[in-house]
Design a protein around this motif. Structure first.
Motif, PDB file in Angstrom:
ATOM      1  N   PHE A   1       0.809  -1.079   0.064  1.00 37.34           N
ATOM      2  CA  PHE A   1      -0.046  -0.037  -0.043  1.00 37.34           C
ATOM      3  C   PHE A   1       0.835   1.039  -0.003  1.00 37.34           C
ATOM      4  O   PHE A   1       0.410   2.323  -0.177  1.00 37.34           O
ATOM      5  CB  PHE A   1      -1.146  -0.006   1.263  1.00 37.34           C
ATOM      6  CG  PHE A   1      -0.245   0.152   2.262  1.00 37.34           C
ATOM      7  CD1 PHE A   1      -0.247   1.378   3.234  1.00 37.34           C
ATOM      8  CD2 PHE A   1       0.526  -0.928   3.439  1.00 37.34           C
ATOM      9  CE1 PHE A   1       0.535   1.642   4.243  1.00 37.34           C
ATOM     10  CE2 PHE A   1       0.841  -0.546   4.217  1.00 37.34           C
ATOM     11  CZ  PHE A   1       1.128   0.791   4.741  1.00 37.34           C
TER      12      PHE A   1
ATOM     13  N   SER B   1       1.456  -0.998  -9.115  1.00 37.56           N
ATOM     14  CA  SER B   1       0.006  -0.973  -8.525  1.00 37.56           C
ATOM     15  C   SER B   1      -0.816  -1.199  -9.608  1.00 37.56           C
ATOM     16  O   SER B   1      -2.073  -0.583  -9.060  1.00 37.56           O
ATOM     17  CB  SER B   1      -0.021   0.129  -7.587  1.00 37.56           C
ATOM     18  OG  SER B   1       0.043   1.349  -8.055  1.00 37.56           O
TER      19      SER B   1
ATOM     20  N   ILE C   1      -3.320  -5.035  -5.793  1.00 38.59           N
ATOM     21  CA  ILE C   1      -3.758  -3.636  -5.725  1.00 38.59           C
ATOM     22  C   ILE C   1      -4.222  -3.314  -7.217  1.00 38.59           C
ATOM     23  O   ILE C   1      -5.168  -2.718  -7.442  1.00 38.59           O
ATOM     24  CB  ILE C   1      -2.678  -2.697  -5.226  1.00 38.59           C
ATOM     25  CG1 ILE C   1      -2.513  -2.820  -3.807  1.00 38.59           C
ATOM     26  CG2 ILE C   1      -3.133  -1.239  -5.563  1.00 38.59           C
ATOM     27  CD1 ILE C   1      -1.413  -2.318  -3.081  1.00 38.59           C
TER      28      ILE C   1
ATOM     29  N   LYS D   1      -7.655  -4.443  -8.059  1.00 35.70           N
ATOM     30  CA  LYS D   1      -8.863  -3.691  -8.151  1.00 35.70           C
ATOM     31  C   LYS D   1      -9.013  -2.699  -8.913  1.00 35.70           C
ATOM     32  O   LYS D   1     -10.053  -2.170  -9.293  1.00 35.70           O
ATOM     33  CB  LYS D   1      -8.657  -3.256  -6.592  1.00 35.70           C
ATOM     34  CG  LYS D   1      -8.722  -4.523  -5.475  1.00 35.70           C
ATOM     35  CD  LYS D   1      -8.487  -3.762  -4.299  1.00 35.70           C
ATOM     36  CE  LYS D   1      -8.635  -4.879  -3.280  1.00 35.70           C
ATOM     37  NZ  LYS D   1      -8.456  -4.520  -1.756  1.00 35.70           N
ATOM     38  N   LYS D   2      -7.681  -1.910  -9.395  1.00 34.75           N
ATOM     39  CA  LYS D   2      -7.836  -0.722 -10.352  1.00 34.75           C
ATOM     40  C   LYS D   2      -8.242  -1.028 -11.664  1.00 34.75           C
ATOM     41  O   LYS D   2      -8.775  -0.221 -12.165  1.00 34.75           O
ATOM     42  CB  LYS D   2      -6.284  -0.288 -10.351  1.00 34.75           C
ATOM     43  CG  LYS D   2      -5.837   0.519  -8.951  1.00 34.75           C
ATOM     44  CD  LYS D   2      -4.466   1.158  -9.101  1.00 34.75           C
ATOM     45  CE  LYS D   2      -4.114   2.008  -7.831  1.00 34.75           C
ATOM     46  NZ  LYS D   2      -2.779   2.447  -7.947  1.00 34.75           N
TER      47      LYS D   2
END
Length: 224
Positions: free
Chosen positions: A36, A81, A106, A109-110
């Protein structure tokens, strides 16, 4: 799309590479629990402080370069990411690789949020791609080329997996533009060194007339 279907297995939206029945392991500089932190580190430290570059200018370059790219098979080396999901039109078929499973989660999800209907993410290295020959129309690599230990193998894999006349689009820090002598991690080449390496593998190397800190933006088209 795979060289060998039996060597690639999907688990929770991430494709893993297997050899002799066991998943291959990779060592990432950013452990999964800290993934993150990747975007804040890139935005607040790597781009402005290490590279002396602007993230906004970087994204503008990519948007201008990719805005007319539609319905293509796209490969990205070093997905990170998943920020390319905000730039690449979502009607393309996207494959992204990285050695950090945390970053790939990550990115997943994007890409979903950006409306991509056809995307796959792979936990694997650029030196050994699981994809079949002559498959991709475009390959993109942002701020990752300097981290590949065996550039010769990476370019050989590009030559194998890209279609003829396909384009490799890259941004990478180079010696020539590191005027402040900042410490940049990885293998740092000069523009001429990169040109010689790519052209020795049958690519037409062409730098873009675009300046952004220590970064060189170039394309390499597979000629033969």
């Amino acid at each position: 799309m795979f060289k060998n279907e039996d060597d690639v297995l999907e688990n929770n939206g991430i494709y893993h590479i297997y050899k002799n029945g066991k998943p291959k392991k990779y060592k990432s500089w950013l452990l999964g629990a800290f993934s993150f932190l990747y975007d804040p580190i890139m935005n607040k430290s790597v781009f402005p402080k290490t590279l002396g570059a602007s993230m906004e200018k970087h994204e503008l370059f990519l948007k201008n370069e990719l805005k007319f790219t539609h319905n293509k098979e796209i490969l990205e080396l070093g997905t990170g990411s998943g920020n390319l999901s905000q730039i690449l039109p979502n009607d393309n078929q996207y494959s992204g690789i990285d050695i950090s499973e945390g970053l790939l989660k990550i990115a997943r999800k994007k890409f979903y949020k950006a409306g991509f209907k056809n995307f796959k993410l792979f936990l694997c290295s650029a030196e050994e791609l699981p994809f079949k020959n002559n498959f991709y129309d475009i390959c993109i690599c942002n701020i990752s080329l300097n981290f590949f230990n065996d550039l010769d193998s990476v370019i050989s894999e590009l030559r194998r997996t890209l279609k003829k006349k396909s384009k490799f689009i890259c941004s990478v820090p180079i010696k020539d533009r590191n005027t402040d002598k900042k410490t940049i991690r990885g293998n740092i080449y000069s523009e001429n060194e990169l040109k010689d390496i790519f052209e020795s593998k049958g690519f037409l190397f062409k730098p873009y007339p675009f300046k952004n800190g220590s970064l060189l933006y170039f394309s390499a088209v597979l000629e033969n």
